[in-house]
Design a protein around this motif. Structure first.
Motif, PDB file in Angstrom:
ATOM      1  N   ASP A  93      15.944 -21.640  15.808  1.00 37.30           N
ATOM      2  CA  ASP A  93      15.160 -21.944  14.615  1.00 37.30           C
ATOM      3  C   ASP A  93      15.071 -20.695  13.753  1.00 37.30           C
ATOM      4  N   ALA A  94      15.823 -20.708  12.647  1.00 36.48           N
ATOM      5  CA  ALA A  94      15.845 -19.526  11.777  1.00 36.48           C
ATOM      6  C   ALA A  94      14.476 -19.251  11.168  1.00 36.48           C
ATOM      7  N   GLY A  95      13.644 -20.296  11.056  1.00 38.04           N
ATOM      8  CA  GLY A  95      12.331 -20.109  10.448  1.00 38.04           C
ATOM      9  C   GLY A  95      11.420 -19.236  11.265  1.00 38.04           C
ATOM     10  N   THR A  96      11.660 -19.152  12.562  1.00 35.23           N
ATOM     11  CA  THR A  96      10.813 -18.318  13.414  1.00 35.23           C
ATOM     12  C   THR A  96      11.281 -16.864  13.439  1.00 35.23           C
ATOM     13  N   GLU A  97      12.381 -16.538  12.764  1.00 30.59           N
ATOM     14  CA  GLU A  97      12.909 -15.183  12.798  1.00 30.59           C
ATOM     15  C   GLU A  97      12.359 -14.309  11.680  1.00 30.59           C
ATOM     16  N   GLU A  98      11.576 -14.897  10.776  1.00 28.11           N
ATOM     17  CA  GLU A  98      11.005 -14.125   9.675  1.00 28.11           C
ATOM     18  C   GLU A  98       9.517 -13.905   9.921  1.00 28.11           C
ATOM     19  N   ALA A  99       9.050 -12.693   9.651  1.00 29.07           N
ATOM     20  CA  ALA A  99       7.637 -12.355   9.800  1.00 29.07           C
ATOM     21  C   ALA A  99       7.116 -11.847   8.462  1.00 29.07           C
ATOM     22  N   LEU A 100       5.918 -12.318   8.089  1.00 19.24           N
ATOM     23  CA  LEU A 100       5.293 -11.868   6.848  1.00 19.24           C
ATOM     24  C   LEU A 100       4.452 -10.633   7.107  1.00 19.24           C
ATOM     25  N   GLY A 101       4.433  -9.732   6.117  1.00 21.97           N
ATOM     26  CA  GLY A 101       3.675  -8.501   6.262  1.00 21.97           C
ATOM     27  C   GLY A 101       2.325  -8.576   5.569  1.00 21.97           C
ATOM     28  N   PHE A 102       1.507  -7.569   5.839  1.00 24.42           N
ATOM     29  CA  PHE A 102       0.213  -7.444   5.173  1.00 24.42           C
ATOM     30  C   PHE A 102       0.460  -7.272   3.678  1.00 24.42           C
ATOM     31  N   PRO A 103      -0.274  -7.971   2.798  1.00 19.84           N
ATOM     32  CA  PRO A 103       0.062  -7.970   1.364  1.00 19.84           C
ATOM     33  C   PRO A 103      -0.299  -6.703   0.607  1.00 19.84           C
ATOM     34  N   LEU A 104      -0.774  -5.675   1.293  1.00 25.43           N
ATOM     35  CA  LEU A 104      -1.062  -4.389   0.657  1.00 25.43           C
ATOM     36  C   LEU A 104      -0.338  -3.286   1.419  1.00 25.43           C
ATOM     37  N   ALA A 105       0.172  -2.301   0.679  1.00 22.83           N
ATOM     38  CA  ALA A 105       0.851  -1.166   1.323  1.00 22.83           C
ATOM     39  C   ALA A 105       0.620   0.086   0.476  1.00 22.83           C
ATOM     40  N   PRO A 106       0.197   1.201   1.090  1.00 22.42           N
ATOM     41  CA  PRO A 106       0.050   2.451   0.332  1.00 22.42           C
ATOM     42  C   PRO A 106       1.414   3.064   0.050  1.00 22.42           C
ATOM     43  N   GLU A 107       1.494   3.874  -0.988  1.00 24.72           N
ATOM     44  CA  GLU A 107       2.737   4.580  -1.269  1.00 24.72           C
ATOM     45  C   GLU A 107       2.446   5.960  -1.830  1.00 24.72           C
ATOM     46  N   ALA A 108       3.398   6.882  -1.615  1.00 29.40           N
ATOM     47  CA  ALA A 108       3.337   8.233  -2.167  1.00 29.40           C
ATOM     48  C   ALA A 108       4.662   8.516  -2.858  1.00 29.40           C
ATOM     49  N   THR A 109       4.597   9.189  -4.009  1.00 32.82           N
ATOM     50  CA  THR A 109       5.791   9.416  -4.824  1.00 32.82           C
ATOM     51  C   THR A 109       5.866  10.870  -5.272  1.00 32.82           C
ATOM     52  N   ALA A 110       7.075  11.419  -5.263  1.00 28.39           N
ATOM     53  CA  ALA A 110       7.381  12.692  -5.903  1.00 28.39           C
ATOM     54  C   ALA A 110       8.480  12.425  -6.930  1.00 28.39           C
ATOM     55  N   LYS A 111       8.318  12.988  -8.113  1.00 28.44           N
ATOM     56  CA  LYS A 111       9.208  12.613  -9.214  1.00 28.44           C
ATOM     57  C   LYS A 111       9.528  13.839 -10.065  1.00 28.44           C
ATOM     58  N   LEU A 112      10.770  13.894 -10.546  1.00 22.64           N
ATOM     59  CA  LEU A 112      11.193  14.918 -11.495  1.00 22.64           C
ATOM     60  C   LEU A 112      11.522  14.229 -12.813  1.00 22.64           C
ATOM     61  N   GLU A 113      10.895  14.671 -13.899  1.00 20.04           N
ATOM     62  CA  GLU A 113      11.114  14.078 -15.218  1.00 20.04           C
ATOM     63  C   GLU A 113      11.829  15.071 -16.130  1.00 20.04           C
ATOM     64  N   TRP A 114      12.793  14.574 -16.869  1.00 20.16           N
ATOM     65  CA  TRP A 114      13.479  15.384 -17.881  1.00 20.16           C
ATOM     66  C   TRP A 114      13.194  14.761 -19.239  1.00 20.16           C
ATOM     67  N   TRP A 115      12.412  15.475 -20.040  1.00 24.10           N
ATOM     68  CA  TRP A 115      12.041  14.985 -21.373  1.00 24.10           C
ATOM     69  C   TRP A 115      13.144  15.383 -22.357  1.00 24.10           C
ATOM     70  N   ILE A 116      14.104  14.483 -22.525  1.00 19.24           N
ATOM     71  CA  ILE A 116      15.243  14.741 -23.406  1.00 19.24           C
ATOM     72  C   ILE A 116      14.778  14.887 -24.852  1.00 19.24           C
ATOM     73  N   ALA A 117      13.838  14.064 -25.253  1.00 17.56           N
ATOM     74  CA  ALA A 117      13.239  14.076 -26.577  1.00 17.56           C
ATOM     75  C   ALA A 117      11.824  13.531 -26.420  1.00 17.56           C
ATOM     76  N   PRO A 118      10.932  13.735 -27.407  1.00 16.31           N
ATOM     77  CA  PRO A 118       9.557  13.234 -27.260  1.00 16.31           C
ATOM     78  C   PRO A 118       9.456  11.764 -26.869  1.00 16.31           C
ATOM     79  N   PRO A 119      10.353  10.877 -27.375  1.00 17.32           N
ATOM     80  CA  PRO A 119      10.205   9.479 -26.948  1.00 17.32           C
ATOM     81  C   PRO A 119      11.093   9.045 -25.792  1.00 17.32           C
ATOM     82  N   LEU A 120      11.871   9.958 -25.193  1.00 16.19           N
ATOM     83  CA  LEU A 120      12.852   9.541 -24.198  1.00 16.19           C
ATOM     84  C   LEU A 120      12.768  10.444 -22.966  1.00 16.19           C
ATOM     85  N   VAL A 121      12.600   9.821 -21.784  1.00 17.62           N
ATOM     86  CA  VAL A 121      12.443  10.562 -20.539  1.00 17.62           C
ATOM     87  C   VAL A 121      13.354   9.960 -19.469  1.00 17.62           C
TER      88      VAL A 121
END
Length: 211
Positions: A153-181
């Protein structure tokens, strides 16, 4: 007569000193104006981003490893030169779920807060962020549990997760021009499925138009 000339010279000198002091005070007040210290972002100076891009992800569970690619879209509003509120939308699923490899999928929206290391004239910014993903998360039982046996039964092979998850991000931005990043980011989010953590790691490239 000489006394009148002396008075006239003294009055002229006093006027010039007063004018000099007034101009100096005005210049200092203009330099200290916080509006001059705040970076001006975008076409209208509002600091509102409309962002689109794509990325790759790697999902690691007790039963295996799943790579994939995904599209992403985001909105972001500046609260000042260093803080902003982003909202990121993601859609992820395995490239070929019929290949027998463990599968993972999510459809989520993640509001959060960003701290941006950038001063007035810097073309590059370093950003650190935290957010909460809200949405639907699912994984195959094979990814969640290394000891899971495939069932008819393929339906029993899928599990649902908790609908909330924390996340952490590190990002590098290059401001090519004032309106474009251009933004390059790495993100980590633990998703809980059947009370087991599924580690979701992402690398993405996006372009933002700033208003």
């Amino acid at each position: 007569m000489r006394r009148g000339v002396r008075l006239e010279k003294a009055g002229l000198l006093s006027f010039m000193c007063a004018a000099t002091l007034l101009l100096s005070s005005a210049a200092r007040a203009e330099e200290d104006d916080p509006r001059r210290l705040k970076p001006k972002y975008g076409l209208a100076g509002v600091g509102f981003h409309i962002e689109a891009g794509a990325g790759v992800y790697q999902v690691v569970g007790q039963g295996g490893f799943v790579p994939g690619i995904y599209p992403r879209a985001a909105l972001e509003l500046h609260l000042g030169p260093h803080f902003s509120i982003p909202v990121v939308a993601r859609f992820q699923t395995a490239i070929d779920p019929n290949a027998g490899a463990p599968d993972f999928a999510q459809l989520s929206v993640a509001p959060g807060i960003n701290f941006r290391l950038r001063e007035l004239e810097w073309p590059v910014a370093l950003v650190f962020g935290a957010a909460v993903r809200i949405g639907r998360f699912s994984a195959s039982q094979k990814l969640v549990d290394a000891n899971f046996e495939t069932t008819p039964d393929a339906g029993t092979e899928e599990a649902l997760g908790f609908p909330l998850a924390p996340e952490a991000t590190a990002k590098l931005e290059w401001w090519i021009a004032p309106p474009l990043v251009v933004k390059v980011s790495a993100t980590y989010a633990p998703v809980f499925v059947n009370k087991q953590p599924i580690h979701n790691i992402e690398e993405a490239l996006a372009v933002a138009l700033v208003f």
